[in-house]
Design a protein around this motif. Structure first.
Motif, PDB file in Angstrom:
ATOM      1  N   ILE A   1       0.836  -1.208   0.000  1.00  0.00           N
ATOM      2  CA  ILE A   1       0.000   0.000   0.000  1.00  0.00           C
ATOM      3  C   ILE A   1       0.867   1.252   0.000  1.00  0.00           C
ATOM      4  CG2 ILE A   1      -1.792   1.246   1.243  1.00  0.00           C
ATOM      5  CD1 ILE A   1      -2.748  -1.479   2.296  1.00  0.00           C
TER       6      ILE A   1
ATOM      7  N   LEU B   1       0.730   4.165  -2.680  1.00  0.00           N
ATOM      8  CA  LEU B   1       0.514   5.551  -2.269  1.00  0.00           C
ATOM      9  C   LEU B   1       1.615   6.465  -2.794  1.00  0.00           C
ATOM     10  CD1 LEU B   1      -0.614   5.635   1.457  1.00  0.00           C
ATOM     11  CD2 LEU B   1      -1.628   6.873  -0.433  1.00  0.00           C
TER      12      LEU B   1
ATOM     13  N   ARG C   1      -4.076  12.114  -1.518  1.00  0.00           N
ATOM     14  CA  ARG C   1      -3.097  11.341  -0.768  1.00  0.00           C
ATOM     15  C   ARG C   1      -3.068  11.705   0.716  1.00  0.00           C
ATOM     16  NH1 ARG C   1       1.800  10.056  -3.951  1.00  0.00           N
ATOM     17  NH2 ARG C   1       1.651  12.232  -4.523  1.00  0.00           N
TER      18      ARG C   1
ATOM     19  N   VAL D   1      -6.046  10.207   2.556  1.00  0.00           N
ATOM     20  CA  VAL D   1      -5.890   8.772   2.748  1.00  0.00           C
ATOM     21  C   VAL D   1      -4.903   8.488   3.875  1.00  0.00           C
ATOM     22  CG1 VAL D   1      -5.027   6.671   1.678  1.00  0.00           C
ATOM     23  CG2 VAL D   1      -6.468   8.219   0.382  1.00  0.00           C
TER      24      VAL D   1
ATOM     25  N   PHE E   1      -5.759   6.658   7.428  1.00  0.00           N
ATOM     26  CA  PHE E   1      -5.124   5.402   7.820  1.00  0.00           C
ATOM     27  C   PHE E   1      -4.663   5.410   9.272  1.00  0.00           C
ATOM     28  CE2 PHE E   1      -4.191   3.696   3.397  1.00  0.00           C
ATOM     29  CZ  PHE E   1      -4.919   2.548   3.619  1.00  0.00           C
TER      30      PHE E   1
ATOM     31  N   PRO F   1      -1.854  -0.119   9.061  1.00  0.00           N
ATOM     32  CA  PRO F   1      -1.638   1.317   8.848  1.00  0.00           C
ATOM     33  C   PRO F   1      -0.356   1.829   9.482  1.00  0.00           C
ATOM     34  CG  PRO F   1      -3.917   0.930   9.389  1.00  0.00           C
ATOM     35  CD  PRO F   1      -3.221  -0.382   9.552  1.00  0.00           C
TER      36      PRO F   1
ATOM     37  N   VAL G   1      -6.076   2.432  -4.335  1.00  0.00           N
ATOM     38  CA  VAL G   1      -5.733   2.988  -3.026  1.00  0.00           C
ATOM     39  C   VAL G   1      -6.995   3.329  -2.253  1.00  0.00           C
ATOM     40  CG1 VAL G   1      -4.779   5.012  -1.900  1.00  0.00           C
ATOM     41  CG2 VAL G   1      -3.467   3.831  -3.636  1.00  0.00           C
ATOM     42  N   TRP G   2      -7.938   3.958  -2.936  1.00  0.00           N
ATOM     43  CA  TRP G   2      -9.152   4.381  -2.230  1.00  0.00           C
ATOM     44  C   TRP G   2     -10.014   3.208  -1.795  1.00  0.00           C
ATOM     45  CZ3 TRP G   2     -11.215   8.648  -0.048  1.00  0.00           C
ATOM     46  CH2 TRP G   2     -10.440   9.817  -0.168  1.00  0.00           C
TER      47      TRP G   2
ATOM     48  N   PHE H   1      -8.350   1.831   1.183  1.00  0.00           N
ATOM     49  CA  PHE H   1      -8.510   2.800   2.265  1.00  0.00           C
ATOM     50  C   PHE H   1      -9.900   2.692   2.888  1.00  0.00           C
ATOM     51  CE2 PHE H   1      -9.892   7.251   3.238  1.00  0.00           C
ATOM     52  CZ  PHE H   1      -9.207   7.355   4.424  1.00  0.00           C
TER      53      PHE H   1
ATOM     54  N   LEU I   1     -11.197   1.747   6.659  1.00  0.00           N
ATOM     55  CA  LEU I   1     -11.923   2.717   7.465  1.00  0.00           C
ATOM     56  C   LEU I   1     -13.329   2.232   7.818  1.00  0.00           C
ATOM     57  CD1 LEU I   1     -10.747   5.302   8.417  1.00  0.00           C
ATOM     58  CD2 LEU I   1     -12.045   6.517   6.681  1.00  0.00           C
TER      59      LEU I   1
END
Lengths: 476, 324, 286
Positions: free
Chosen positions: B119, B123, B131, B134, B138, B196, C27-28, C31, C35
């Motif tokens: 990840i 990113l 970005r 996100v 996280f 994360p 990515v989203w 993510f 979440l």
């Protein structure tokens, strides 16, 4: 510059949090010093009681009682009328609350480390023998027998409490009483009336029938609103009040035994007696037709599966019935029938379990603590505790037709209490009142849970239980 | 490790010598020698002062035969009996727990690392919408209290829970409460909460690598994979080592999540060492045995940290030689 | 020729755009997956108790503040919020203060046994908490600190001070030694040089370290559970209130979970720059 600004924001937010937190009142309630107007309670309480309360106020007014409890409907009910008690007597009660399993860890650590923080403690029937054998609890007999205290008999009325429950807190060794039950339970069979009607089933009368019924329902593959209805749900977690519970009840109808009660001080272990294997095998077998994951269910997981419509039957404690009838928690309020446990090859037996309030031996305000027990657990407040989701412990409350009408589980509970009395007449007793009772429970719960999870066979489980208990006993 | 005393022990000696108002040479010498140690005193008192006594007590308890709930006076010296029982008795769950603990810690950390790295690399692409959002988002799982996390997931993993529902929608029907799935369930929670942590630190590490080096390599014709493996990875290694070490320290002792989710069950499917210690202390009421288990766990943790520290220092050298 | 190059450039632009889009999308999605459990907690805490466990989940059910009302009025969660704030704040401030000299020493001096002492600071923390609870309680009673904020703070220090030393060490060595040296040459003492030159530059470092300690102290459960009873109980221990015998009170528990995590999430978001910096600070410099 950018750093500095962010820094300021952070500082400001931290200060804000601290200030906000500081504004919150530190202690929830303070006792009122002013003489109170008792007339507002005149319709609820007799003159005799109000006089008694005034006497208590003179003697103990201004003291603070610390009570360690576990989250329980009855505790919530008690909290709801605590302000009234503080008004009447000027004694403040501060509750420290945790859950059923951790309350004992906390209490024992509190006493052994010398902190002695509590005047009153809530205890389950399996925890109490350890406490009193270690001398943590104050025997209540001297207090209960105090003839000088007019209010005692009429108010607390020990004899009105069901003997099936009070015996859990009466030491078999010396007959002393250590706690007053606030809630009591037997094991009940909960079943879905709609499913039973639809499939034309009858309430099982024996454990074999029950197994067949569970299998039959499970094999139907009923799907309601996208959820599959399984045959049964019960608890099997390797924890206190988990895997050991059902086994310690059904081992007797299957012809098994746990300890030999002829010797009350160090009872011999009889777990290997014929029938114990059958009981565990039955649990393992029926779990296969139940909600997957029974071996990791706590009581509230097990009943929750039933309440949310994932199981057509459940063997659970009668004290969980108010929750089943509560529409906030349950979708089967109108669809539930309550029945006593079926019969096994050896007969039809049940066990009683109770939760009670006890006084600590190290408490400094015993007079005030006893007054609190008398008042809170007295007859007048029983209905209130019932209304708030507690289960009745008084014969008068259980035999009251109005209550039976309102709470359909009471009838089945009374039948269950008869079954339990039959068990006790045969000296079938699931809770040996020895100091190391929790060590036993640990052995049972882990091994039963392992058997249900099919890690080991029923025979191995019983073998482990016997050897584990023997090992514990040998060390004493 | 450890440097011989006196070798370039204080930097800035020249500056000291320049100052006029200084104590006499002898006292200065003494101060110079002891100042580094004096500075450590507050921290050492704050940590060892509180922890040393209980830790030594724990060690002592491991040689006692003492029932939980009874007074200290009733405890008897029992020699190595507790250790012997743990190592030899049939009822002992030591090896089972050890295996589970290593499985739990190993699987969680490897998954977290791999996922976190993947990840972070995603990113770090040239253009990623939002970005900062996100990255900030996280952070949230790592901030939550473990007790709360355990309870939350306990409900999500019910047959009627949110997770089971969504997995059901894509055709996966898993009952997390069964013996097979209990361990994966707690590992999944660990991964959810702490990946994360890896993402954030590895991403920052990737950002720190100068673009010029990578571009230079690209011009030299190095493939993306080669650039990642031979240029980025050496930079990331110290970060990976230290972040993993912090995680290992946490996870070996972790107790809250498994306790709230399964209490070691179903059966003994999730009985990691933390749970064994809890069981031995509170349920088997055997203070000695639980202390012996704790000593074993402490020794294991010490060993792992030691390996990591050695490793970390080696990476520091790698790091220093890699950067001009 | 020119046309061709233009076309190739266009194709590349398109490919790059598509690439960006796909990358961002992946990515989203990841993510949001991460979440979702927390968002679910927040959204569901505003539902009626009867709707919370409904299956299939009820995404659009009536909004209610009932759970929050229960948490604040019946459970009096603000009392625990206050205790948590006091304990976590004091732990943070004290840990950082106590760690500064040691961090300075590790960063600025080279002395015999340095590496071993740094290792020892970590090694002291290896004993599992649950095994230390009993000695802790005995100690707290002897010191008269049972069920007090001070007691909790005292027992949180040993876990946080070494961490603070570890973190601050790297921040201090980030500040060029020459700055301090020149101040010393101008007549400052070593302490004066450190205080006037280095400390102002360390503020971000203090913040980064502080946030981590604050989060740790705020979330700690085992010590808080056994060491407090009625006066100093902190937030994580309130989860037990909802494990009522026989029923799991999801609705208020969700609300309590939000109340317990939102302040710290907001605080951390406000200072996220430092948090993000902190996760690598310990590592980047070894």
């Amino acid at each position: 510059m950018l750093y500095a600004r962010n820094w300021m924001i952070a500082c400001f937010s931290l200060v804000l949090v601290v200030v906000l937190a500081g504004c919150v009142p530190a202690v929830p309630s303070e006792p009122s010093e002013a003489p109170i107007d008792t007339s507002q309670y005149a319709d609820r309480y007799s003159d005799e009681l109000l006089t008694w309360a005034a006497g208590i106020r003179d003697a103990y007014g201004g003291t603070t009682l610390n009570m360690l409890g576990f989250a329980h409907p009855t505790l919530n009910a008690m909290k709801a009328i605590t302000a009234e008690w503080e008004d009447l007597t000027g004694i403040t009660v501060v509750y420290d609350e945790t859950d059923l399993a951790k309350v004992r860890d906390k209490f024992v650590l509190d006493i052994t480390s010398g902190a002695n923080s509590y005047d009153l403690v809530m205890t389950a029937e399996v925890q109490a023998p350890e406490y009193w054998n270690l001398g943590y609890l104050e025997p209540l007999d001297a207090w209960l027998n105090d003839e000088m205290d007019v209010a005692t008999e009429a108010w607390l009325d020990w004899d009105d409490l069901h003997p099936g429950y009070t015996m859990m807190f009466t030491s078999v060794q010396d007959g002393s009483r250590y706690a007053v039950p606030i809630s009591g339970e037997v094991a009940l069979l909960f079943y879905r009336t709609d499913i039973f009607d639809e499939l034309d089933l009858t309430v099982p009368a024996t454990y074999d029938e029950m197994l067949e019924t569970a299998k039959f329902i499970n094999d139907q593959g009923i799907v309601e609103d996208g959820r599959t209805v399984h045959g049964i749900s019960f608890r099997g977690r390797p924890a206190l009040g988990g895997g050991n519970w059902i086994w310690s009840i059904i081992v007797f109808p299957f012809g098994g035994q746990i300890v030999d009660l002829d010797d009350q001080v160090t009872p011999a272990v009889l777990a290997k007696k014929e029938g114990a294997v059958a009981a565990i095998a039955w649990e393992t077998e029926i779990a296969k037709h139940g909600v997957p994951g029974i071996a990791s269910f706590d009581p509230f997981d097990a009943i929750n599966q039933y309440k949310q419509g994932f199981a057509a039957m459940s063997i659970e404690a009668s004290v969980l019935s108010p929750g089943v009838l509560n529409p906030d928690e349950s979708i089967v309020t109108d669809l539930t029938g309550f029945a006593p446990l079926p019969a096994g090859p050896n007969g039809s037996f049940n066990q009683t379990f109770a939760h009670g309030v006890a006084m600590t031996a190290s408490g400094e305000n015993k007079g005030a603590a006893y007054a609190f027990i008398q008042w809170m657990l007295g007859r007048a407040n029983q209905d209130l505790l019932l209304e708030n989701g507690g289960a009745p412990v008084r014969r008068s409350a259980m035999e009251d037709p109005a209550n039976q009408e309102k709470w359909p589980y009471i009838e089945a509970t009374l039948l269950g209490l008869d079954q339990a009395a039959a068990a006790y007449a045969n000296r079938y007793f699931a809770t040996p009142q020895v100091e190391w009772v929790l060590e036993y429970l640990n052995v049972w719960s882990v091994n039963v849970s392992r058997a249900i999870a099919e890690e080991i066979s029923a025979e191995e489980a019983v073998e482990n239980i016997q050897s584990g208990m023997d090992e514990i006993l040998a060390q004493k | 490790m450890g440097n011989p005393p006196g070798v370039d022990d204080i930097r800035g000696t020249a500056a000291n010598a320049l100052a006029a108002t200084r104590p006499s040479a002898g006292r200065r010498q003494l101060l110079r020698l002891w100042l580094p140690y004096l500075c450590l005193v507050p921290a050492v008192i704050a940590s060892c002062g509180v922890l040393l006594y209980p830790t030594l007590r724990m060690f002592q308890y491991s040689f006692l035969n003492w029932s939980f709930g009874k007074s200290y006076e009733t405890a008897e010296w029992d020699g190595l009996a507790n250790y012997q029982w743990l190592l030899t008795s049939q009822s002992s769950t030591l090896f089972h727990s050890l295996r589970l603990t290593l499985l739990y810690a190993g699987t969680s950390i490897v998954c977290e690392l791999v996922l976190g790295l993947a990840i972070a690399v995603l990113l770090n692409r040239r253009h990623v919408f939002g970005r900062q959002v996100v990255l900030t988002g996280f952070m949230i799982p790592t901030l939550l209290m473990p007790v709360m996390v355990g309870m939350m997931w306990r409900m999500y993993m019910y047959p009627n829970g949110m997770l089971s529902y969504f997995l059901g929608l894509v055709g996966i029907n898993i009952n997390w409460y069964t013996a097979t799935w209990a361990m994966p369930a707690v590992i999944l929670i660990e991964i959810w909460q702490f990946t994360p942590f890896f993402i954030i630190s590895l991403f920052a590490g990737l950002r720190a690598i100068s673009a010029e080096i990578l571009e230079a390599a690209a011009i030299d014709g190095a493939s993306g994979w080669y650039r990642f493996w031979h240029i980025s990875m050496p930079y990331l290694r110290p970060i990976i080592v230290v972040t993993s070490m912090i995680r290992v320290l946490w996870i070996l002792k972790s107790f809250d999540i498994v306790y709230t989710m399964f209490t070691g069950g179903p059966g003994s499917a999730t009985e990691i060492l933390g749970i064994s210690i809890y069981r031995a202390l509170f349920l088997s009421r055997n203070i000695g045995r639980s202390a012996a288990l704790s000593v074993i766990l402490a020794a294991l943790t010490l060993l792992v940290t030691f390996v990591f520290v050695r490793f970390a220092y080696r990476s520091r050298e790698v790091m220093e030689s890699a950067t001009p | 020729m020119n046309e061709q190059r233009h076309q190739a450039g266009n194709r590349r632009k398109w490919r790059r755009g598509l690439d960006t889009l796909a990358g961002s999308l992946v990515v989203w999605i990841i993510f949001l997956l991460f979440l979702a459990p927390y968002l679910y907690l927040i959204v569901w805490s505003f539902k009626h108790p009867g709707d919370i466990q409904a299956y299939p989940p009820r995404f659009f059910s009536p909004f209610t503040l009932l759970n929050y009302k229960q948490v604040f009025e019946d459970v009096n969660i603000s009392f625990y919020l206050r205790n948590s704030t006091i304990v976590a704040t004091a732990t943070t401030l004290l840990s950082v203060l106590l760690a500064i000299p040691a961090a300075y020493s590790f960063a600025r001096f080279r002395f015999w046994g340095q590496d071993w002492l740094a290792y020892l600071l970590i090694a002291i923390m290896v004993a599992p908490l649950i095994a230390l609870v009993y000695p802790f309680l005995v100690m707290a009673n002897q010191l008269g600190l049972n069920d007090s904020h001070l007691g909790l703070i005292l027992f949180y220090l040993p876990w946080n001070v070494p961490f603070a030393v570890w973190m601050l060490r790297t921040f201090i060595s980030d500040v060029p030694q020459e700055l301090e040296e020149s101040a010393q040459a101008d007549g400052c003492t070593r302490l004066g040089a450190f205080g006037r030159i280095t400390v102002p530059l360390l503020l971000p470092g203090f913040f980064t370290t502080g946030i981590f300690i604050f989060i740790g102290a705020w979330n700690e459960f085992v010590i808080a559970f056994f060491l407090t009873s009625t006066k100093a109980r902190t937030l994580p221990t309130t989860i037990d209130f909802f494990l009522t015998y026989g029923s799991f009170q999801f609705a208020p528990m969700f609300a309590a979970g939000v109340v317990g995590t939102l302040p710290i999430a907001v605080c951390a978001l406000l200072v996220r720059r430092y948090y993000l910096a902190g996760t690598t600070a310990g590592a980047l410099k070894g």
